[in-house]
Structure formats: structure tokens, C-alpha cells
Design a protein around this motif. Structure first.
Motif, PDB file in Angstrom:
ATOM      1  N   ARG A 176       0.854  -1.199   0.000  1.00 15.13           N
ATOM      2  CA  ARG A 176       0.000   0.000   0.000  1.00 15.13           C
ATOM      3  C   ARG A 176       0.883   1.240   0.000  1.00 15.13           C
ATOM      4  NH1 ARG A 176      -5.269   1.153   1.824  1.00 15.13           N
ATOM      5  NH2 ARG A 176      -5.464  -0.745   3.043  1.00 15.13           N
ATOM      6  N   SER A 177       0.684   2.093  -0.992  1.00 17.23           N
ATOM      7  CA  SER A 177       1.486   3.312  -1.067  1.00 17.23           C
ATOM      8  C   SER A 177       0.994   4.334  -0.052  1.00 17.23           C
ATOM      9  CB  SER A 177       1.419   3.909  -2.476  1.00 17.23           C
ATOM     10  OG  SER A 177       0.087   4.237  -2.804  1.00 17.23           O
ATOM     11  N   PRO A 178       1.892   5.183   0.452  1.00 13.27           N
ATOM     12  CA  PRO A 178       1.485   6.203   1.423  1.00 13.27           C
ATOM     13  C   PRO A 178       0.487   7.179   0.803  1.00 13.27           C
ATOM     14  CG  PRO A 178       3.872   5.937   1.382  1.00 13.27           C
ATOM     15  CD  PRO A 178       3.343   5.194   0.209  1.00 13.27           C
ATOM     16  N   ALA A 179      -0.382   7.727   1.632  1.00 17.02           N
ATOM     17  CA  ALA A 179      -1.340   8.725   1.167  1.00 17.02           C
ATOM     18  C   ALA A 179      -0.590   9.926   0.594  1.00 17.02           C
ATOM     19  CB  ALA A 179      -2.250   9.161   2.312  1.00 17.02           C
ATOM     20  N   GLY A 180      -1.081  10.438  -0.518  1.00 21.93           N
ATOM     21  CA  GLY A 180      -0.474  11.618  -1.123  1.00 21.93           C
ATOM     22  C   GLY A 180       0.694  11.335  -2.035  1.00 21.93           C
ATOM     23  N   LEU A 181       1.062  10.056  -2.200  1.00 19.86           N
ATOM     24  CA  LEU A 181       2.183   9.724  -3.078  1.00 19.86           C
ATOM     25  C   LEU A 181       1.778   9.970  -4.525  1.00 19.86           C
ATOM     26  CD1 LEU A 181       5.064   8.543  -2.938  1.00 19.86           C
ATOM     27  CD2 LEU A 181       4.059   6.318  -3.421  1.00 19.86           C
ATOM     28  N   SER A 182       2.628  10.669  -5.270  1.00 14.03           N
ATOM     29  CA  SER A 182       2.305  11.016  -6.649  1.00 14.03           C
ATOM     30  C   SER A 182       2.704   9.887  -7.589  1.00 14.03           C
ATOM     31  CB  SER A 182       3.040  12.306  -7.042  1.00 14.03           C
ATOM     32  OG  SER A 182       2.785  12.625  -8.391  1.00 14.03           O
ATOM     33  N   LEU A 183       1.703   9.118  -8.035  1.00 14.66           N
ATOM     34  CA  LEU A 183       1.936   8.029  -8.983  1.00 14.66           C
ATOM     35  C   LEU A 183       0.916   8.127 -10.104  1.00 14.66           C
ATOM     36  CD1 LEU A 183       2.408   4.947  -6.597  1.00 14.66           C
ATOM     37  CD2 LEU A 183       4.198   6.182  -7.826  1.00 14.66           C
ATOM     38  N   GLU A 184       1.301   7.636 -11.270  1.00 17.18           N
ATOM     39  CA  GLU A 184       0.378   7.539 -12.396  1.00 17.18           C
ATOM     40  C   GLU A 184       0.360   6.083 -12.861  1.00 17.18           C
ATOM     41  OE1 GLU A 184       1.115  10.421 -15.475  1.00 17.18           O
ATOM     42  OE2 GLU A 184       1.843  11.870 -14.012  1.00 17.18           O
ATOM     43  N   PRO A 185      -0.299   5.211 -12.085  1.00 18.77           N
ATOM     44  CA  PRO A 185      -0.253   3.777 -12.397  1.00 18.77           C
ATOM     45  C   PRO A 185      -1.083   3.426 -13.621  1.00 18.77           C
ATOM     46  CG  PRO A 185      -1.714   4.183 -10.554  1.00 18.77           C
ATOM     47  CD  PRO A 185      -1.081   5.499 -10.879  1.00 18.77           C
ATOM     48  N   ARG A 186      -0.726   2.299 -14.251  1.00 16.76           N
ATOM     49  CA  ARG A 186      -1.488   1.799 -15.383  1.00 16.76           C
ATOM     50  C   ARG A 186      -2.743   1.084 -14.883  1.00 16.76           C
ATOM     51  NH1 ARG A 186      -0.901   4.805 -18.697  1.00 16.76           N
ATOM     52  NH2 ARG A 186      -2.091   3.388 -20.009  1.00 16.76           N
ATOM     53  N   PRO A 187      -3.846   1.173 -15.599  1.00 21.04           N
ATOM     54  CA  PRO A 187      -5.067   0.478 -15.173  1.00 21.04           C
ATOM     55  C   PRO A 187      -4.985  -1.013 -15.463  1.00 21.04           C
ATOM     56  CG  PRO A 187      -5.430   1.563 -17.261  1.00 21.04           C
ATOM     57  CD  PRO A 187      -4.053   1.976 -16.809  1.00 21.04           C
ATOM     58  N   LEU A 188      -5.731  -1.789 -14.706  1.00 19.36           N
ATOM     59  CA  LEU A 188      -5.877  -3.203 -15.019  1.00 19.36           C
ATOM     60  C   LEU A 188      -6.805  -3.342 -16.212  1.00 19.36           C
ATOM     61  CD1 LEU A 188      -6.315  -4.830 -11.486  1.00 19.36           C
ATOM     62  CD2 LEU A 188      -4.238  -4.605 -12.844  1.00 19.36           C
ATOM     63  N   ALA A 189      -6.542  -4.359 -17.031  1.00 22.05           N
ATOM     64  CA  ALA A 189      -7.380  -4.610 -18.195  1.00 22.05           C
ATOM     65  C   ALA A 189      -8.769  -5.052 -17.755  1.00 22.05           C
ATOM     66  CB  ALA A 189      -6.745  -5.681 -19.076  1.00 22.05           C
ATOM     67  N   THR A 190      -9.737  -4.878 -18.626  1.00 24.58           N
ATOM     68  CA  THR A 190     -11.096  -5.305 -18.319  1.00 24.58           C
ATOM     69  C   THR A 190     -11.323  -6.765 -18.676  1.00 24.58           C
ATOM     70  OG1 THR A 190     -11.839  -4.499 -20.471  1.00 24.58           O
ATOM     71  CG2 THR A 190     -12.040  -2.993 -18.598  1.00 24.58           C
ATOM     72  N   GLU A 191     -10.436  -7.342 -19.498  1.00 23.32           N
ATOM     73  CA  GLU A 191     -10.546  -8.749 -19.848  1.00 23.32           C
ATOM     74  C   GLU A 191      -9.167  -9.319 -20.149  1.00 23.32           C
ATOM     75  OE1 GLU A 191     -11.572  -8.353 -24.607  1.00 23.32           O
ATOM     76  OE2 GLU A 191     -13.200  -8.573 -23.171  1.00 23.32           O
ATOM     77  N   MET A 192      -9.048 -10.632 -20.024  1.00 25.05           N
ATOM     78  CA  MET A 192      -7.773 -11.289 -20.247  1.00 25.05           C
ATOM     79  C   MET A 192      -7.503 -11.434 -21.744  1.00 25.05           C
ATOM     80  SD  MET A 192      -6.410 -11.650 -17.393  1.00 25.05           S
ATOM     81  CE  MET A 192      -5.015 -12.580 -18.041  1.00 25.05           C
ATOM     82  N   PRO A 193      -6.223 -11.382 -22.147  1.00 24.86           N
ATOM     83  CA  PRO A 193      -5.902 -11.560 -23.563  1.00 24.86           C
ATOM     84  C   PRO A 193      -6.126 -13.009 -23.995  1.00 24.86           C
ATOM     85  CG  PRO A 193      -3.893 -11.485 -22.270  1.00 24.86           C
ATOM     86  CD  PRO A 193      -5.024 -11.152 -21.334  1.00 24.86           C
ATOM     87  N   LYS A 194      -6.455 -13.174 -25.257  1.00 29.62           N
ATOM     88  CA  LYS A 194      -6.698 -14.504 -25.809  1.00 29.62           C
ATOM     89  C   LYS A 194      -5.411 -15.066 -26.413  1.00 29.62           C
ATOM     90  CE  LYS A 194     -11.519 -13.455 -26.895  1.00 29.62           C
ATOM     91  NZ  LYS A 194     -11.492 -12.184 -26.158  1.00 29.62           N
ATOM     92  N   PRO A 195      -5.317 -16.392 -26.542  1.00 29.85           N
ATOM     93  CA  PRO A 195      -4.139 -16.992 -27.185  1.00 29.85           C
ATOM     94  C   PRO A 195      -3.883 -16.356 -28.551  1.00 29.85           C
ATOM     95  CG  PRO A 195      -5.464 -18.705 -26.171  1.00 29.85           C
ATOM     96  CD  PRO A 195      -6.258 -17.432 -26.062  1.00 29.85           C
ATOM     97  N   GLY A 196      -2.626 -16.038 -28.793  1.00 30.88           N
ATOM     98  CA  GLY A 196      -2.238 -15.410 -30.041  1.00 30.88           C
ATOM     99  C   GLY A 196      -2.152 -13.903 -29.981  1.00 30.88           C
ATOM    100  N   GLU A 197      -2.762 -13.283 -28.950  1.00 28.78           N
ATOM    101  CA  GLU A 197      -2.690 -11.832 -28.834  1.00 28.78           C
ATOM    102  C   GLU A 197      -1.311 -11.396 -28.354  1.00 28.78           C
ATOM    103  OE1 GLU A 197      -5.805 -10.006 -26.626  1.00 28.78           O
ATOM    104  OE2 GLU A 197      -7.402 -10.930 -27.808  1.00 28.78           O
ATOM    105  N   ARG A 198      -0.962 -10.154 -28.696  1.00 32.19           N
ATOM    106  CA  ARG A 198       0.336  -9.606 -28.329  1.00 32.19           C
ATOM    107  C   ARG A 198       0.287  -8.989 -26.929  1.00 32.19           C
ATOM    108  NH1 ARG A 198       4.273 -11.419 -31.080  1.00 32.19           N
ATOM    109  NH2 ARG A 198       5.474  -9.508 -30.916  1.00 32.19           N
ATOM    110  N   VAL A 199       1.350  -9.196 -26.172  1.00 32.70           N
ATOM    111  CA  VAL A 199       1.546  -8.533 -24.882  1.00 32.70           C
ATOM    112  C   VAL A 199       3.004  -8.100 -24.796  1.00 32.70           C
ATOM    113  CG1 VAL A 199      -0.303  -9.739 -23.635  1.00 32.70           C
ATOM    114  CG2 VAL A 199       1.995 -10.750 -23.737  1.00 32.70           C
ATOM    115  N   TRP A 200       3.303  -7.253 -23.809  1.00 35.36           N
ATOM    116  CA  TRP A 200       4.664  -6.751 -23.635  1.00 35.36           C
ATOM    117  C   TRP A 200       5.061  -6.834 -22.163  1.00 35.36           C
ATOM    118  CZ3 TRP A 200       1.264  -5.215 -27.191  1.00 35.36           C
ATOM    119  CH2 TRP A 200       1.709  -5.018 -28.506  1.00 35.36           C
TER     120      TRP A 200
END
Length: 200
Positions: A63-87
Motif C-alpha cells: 500500500r502506497s502512502p497517502a499523497g504519493l504522486s503516482l500515475e499507475p497503469r489500469p488493469l485490463a477489463t478482460e484477459m488476452p486470448k491466445p495469439g494476442e500480443r503482450v509486452w
């Protein structure tokens, strides 16, 4: 938190709150930018190291401290399917140019334990010390947290804990703590440092 990370023995989940003394986040694209992220470990029921039976996967939350300045990436709404690209978003010790931070892979699908498998485009990629790195889809959303790797002949397979495996348990832990989540995006937990380059 074990021999793979340079420790003498594997730490259990219950040991982490007292074992983690400090967490420092370093910007993936600008190493001069660092923030102190505290050390408050949130215990996720059913979590365990890769290779052991675990209901929620190989995952740790701080848990990050209150007031910590971060710009995190959102979680995806669905899982990738076989064959899809990820990084895999990580700085490697070797096996790639020093300035390369995004390492392309193709999704193989989930394994029998529900972990996400992805084949790295470059089988010579060195994945040592990359556990905890985010696995991103083409929209820059987090689909999994990298946990380890294995070889299938000459292919290099990454193994990640998908967000679908741990998200409900993590939200339950946060709810029991009595404190609201400190980083929310349309109801989705956000949990990775900012990314400044598009994923394409």
C-alpha cells in the motif's frame, strides 16, 4: 522473496510485513525519478510463490502512502486470448539493448493452474530479476504480473499471475483494512508505475 531473489530461504506470506523494510519505485523510462513507497504489505489470502499451490497466485501488494504522486497503469477489463500480443515492461540485466523497456511476446493461454503463459519473441531475452514486472496489452493495460519463466525447447515462456486470479482477494483485503483504495480508475485497481511510451 526467496532464493531466486538472492535470499537464503523462501519467505512465507505471513513473514512479509515484518521482512519488508522499505520499497523504492524507480521510473522505468527515467531512472533519475524515484519515490519512496513505504513498506505496508497487504496480505493476500491464498498467495504463494510460483511452483507451489496457490489460489491467488504469486503476488505481493504494497500500500502506497497517502499523497504519493503516482500515475499507475489500469488493469485490463478482460484477459488476452491466445495469439494476442503482450509486452513485458522491464529493464533487463542482459539480453536486450540497455534502453529497451518493452519486450514483445505472444499469449499462449493459461496453464492448468491459471497462470498466464506468453512466448517471448526473442528467446535470448534474459528474464532474471524481472519478477513483479507488469505484462501489458496493446492499450497499455496490465493483464498480469510477471512471476517467472520456463523453457519449452528453444522457446522462452514467461509465466505471469493474471489480475483475474488475485483481484477479488486483494479488494477483500483492502476492504477489511478499513481504508479506501488510494488509486482507482473506473472501479479498477491500478497498480503499476507510469509508462511514457505507447505500446504498439
Amino acid at each position: 522473496f526467496g532464493p531466486a531473489g538472492g535470499l537464503k530461504s523462501q519467505l512465507e506470506s505471513a513473514d512479509l510485513p515484518s521482512a519488508v523494510a522499505d520499497v523504492q519505485l524507480i521510473d522505468l523510462f527515467d531512472e533519475s525519478e524515484t519515490v519512496e513507497a513505504g513498506h505496508e504489505v497487504l496480505l493476500i489470502p491464498g498467495a504463494g510463490p510460483i511452483g507451489t499451490e496457490s489460489r491467488t497466485g504469486d503476488i505481493v501488494a504494497i500500500r502506497s502512502p497517502a499523497g504519493l504522486s503516482l500515475e499507475p497503469r489500469p488493469l485490463a477489463t478482460e484477459m488476452p486470448k491466445p495469439g494476442e500480443r503482450v509486452w513485458l515492461a522491464a529493464s533487463l540485466l542482459s539480453g536486450a539493448p540497455r534502453d529497451q523497456r518493452l519486450h514483445p511476446a505472444k499469449v499462449e493461454g493459461p496453464d492448468e493452474d491459471g497462470f498466464l503463459l506468453y512466448a517471448l519473441d526473442d528467446p535470448k531475452t534474459e528474464l532474471r530479476a524481472t519478477s513483479g514486472a507488469p505484462i501489458l496489452n496493446a492499450d497499455g493495460e496490465v493483464v498480469a504480473v510477471h512471476a517467472g519463466s520456463t523453457r519449452d525447447g528453444e522457446r522462452l515462456l514467461g509465466v505471469g499471475t493474471p489480475f483475474s486470479k488475485f483481484l477479488m482477494a486483494l479488494r477483500g483485503t483492502i476492504a477489511k483494512s478499513g481504508e479506501p483504495p488510494r488509486n482507482e480508475n473506473n472501479g479498477m485497481m491500478r497498480n503499476t508505475p507510469r509508462r511514457r511510451r505507447p505500446v504498439r
